[in-house]
Scaffold this motif. Structure first.
Motif, short mmCIF file in Angstrom:
data_model
loop_
_atom_site.label_atom_id
_atom_site.label_comp_id
_atom_site.label_asym_id
_atom_site.label_seq_id
_atom_site.Cartn_x
_atom_site.Cartn_y
_atom_site.Cartn_z
N ARG A 160 -9.93 -15.49 -6.52
CA ARG A 160 -8.53 -15.24 -6.30
C ARG A 160 -7.80 -14.75 -7.38
N ILE A 161 -6.90 -13.88 -7.29
CA ILE A 161 -5.95 -13.46 -8.34
C ILE A 161 -4.64 -13.74 -7.82
N GLU A 162 -3.71 -14.44 -8.75
CA GLU A 162 -2.09 -14.45 -8.31
C GLU A 162 -1.25 -13.89 -9.30
N PRO A 163 -0.95 -12.55 -8.99
CA PRO A 163 -0.14 -11.74 -10.03
C PRO A 163 1.37 -11.77 -9.27
N ILE A 164 2.21 -11.76 -10.30
CA ILE A 164 3.62 -11.52 -9.99
C ILE A 164 3.81 -10.17 -10.16
N GLU A 165 4.35 -9.57 -9.16
CA GLU A 165 4.73 -8.13 -9.01
C GLU A 165 6.27 -7.97 -9.02
N VAL A 166 6.62 -6.98 -9.45
CA VAL A 166 8.19 -6.49 -9.33
C VAL A 166 8.19 -5.04 -8.96
N MET A 167 9.01 -4.97 -7.73
CA MET A 167 8.78 -3.69 -7.20
C MET A 167 10.42 -2.88 -6.93
N THR A 168 10.72 -1.75 -7.07
CA THR A 168 11.92 -1.24 -6.78
C THR A 168 11.58 -0.27 -5.59
N PHE A 169 12.63 -0.26 -4.68
CA PHE A 169 12.60 0.34 -3.33
C PHE A 169 13.85 1.40 -3.43
N ASP A 170 13.38 2.58 -2.67
CA ASP A 170 14.60 3.46 -2.39
C ASP A 170 15.37 3.03 -1.08
N ALA A 171 16.41 4.03 -0.66
CA ALA A 171 17.23 3.83 0.51
C ALA A 171 16.22 3.61 1.78
N ASP A 172 15.09 4.05 1.84
CA ASP A 172 14.10 4.26 3.08
C ASP A 172 13.07 2.92 2.74
N GLY A 173 13.23 2.24 1.95
CA GLY A 173 12.35 1.11 1.94
C GLY A 173 10.89 1.87 1.15
N GLN A 174 10.79 2.73 0.64
CA GLN A 174 9.67 3.18 0.07
C GLN A 174 9.63 2.75 -1.41
N ILE A 175 8.63 2.22 -2.33
CA ILE A 175 8.38 1.89 -3.44
C ILE A 175 8.50 2.90 -4.41
N THR A 176 9.50 2.82 -5.19
CA THR A 176 9.71 3.60 -6.56
C THR A 176 9.02 3.13 -7.81
N SER A 177 8.79 1.92 -8.07
CA SER A 177 8.08 1.45 -9.02
C SER A 177 7.40 0.13 -8.80
N MET A 178 6.31 -0.25 -9.49
CA MET A 178 5.72 -1.67 -9.18
C MET A 178 4.93 -1.80 -10.53
N LYS A 179 5.42 -3.07 -11.02
CA LYS A 179 4.70 -3.49 -12.25
C LYS A 179 4.13 -4.97 -11.81
#
Length: 124
Positions: A94-113
């Protein structure tokens, strides 16, 4: 551009469901053509573009184990979301990461960390 909290949470849940039950191509399709992915942050490798991102997820799917995900905490903000989740790799870990995502106007992911270290991995 910003999204309301409910929309951002739906984007995150769509991502987690696709990671758990979809193919690498299906997960990569959630990203924009020029998106970036850094997992884990500080590893020195940033995957740029949908093709590179699909390759990253193929490695995850290549483990051959059943994956399940669970959203544990969620924080929205504008066109970004930070969230803590659990990913179970079969009954092995089991892995418990924290992710930060940014989304464009259409809800697609533009970046993920993804922020995690070996301390966030539990053997089951």
């Amino acid at each position: 551009m910003s999204h309301d909290a409910a929309a951002l949470e739906s984007f995150v849940k769509r991502y987690l469901d696709t990671v758990a039950g979809g193919s690498a191509a299906a997960v990569a399709a959630l990203y924009t053509d020029d998106a970036t992915l850094e997992d884990p942050v500080g590893s020195g490798e940033v995957h740029i573009g949908r093709q590179a991102i699909e390759g990253f997820y193929k490695n995850l799917a290549g483990a051959g184990a059943d994956l399940t995900t669970e959203l544990l905490q969620f924080r929205p903000g504008g066109h970004e979301a930070a969230f803590l989740f659990a990913i179970n790799v079969g009954s092995a870990m089991r892995i418990e990461p924290i992710e930060v995502m940014t989304f464009d106007a259409d809800g697609q992911i533009t970046s993920m960390k993804a922020y995690w270290s070996p301390a966030d991995v539990k053997q089951l």
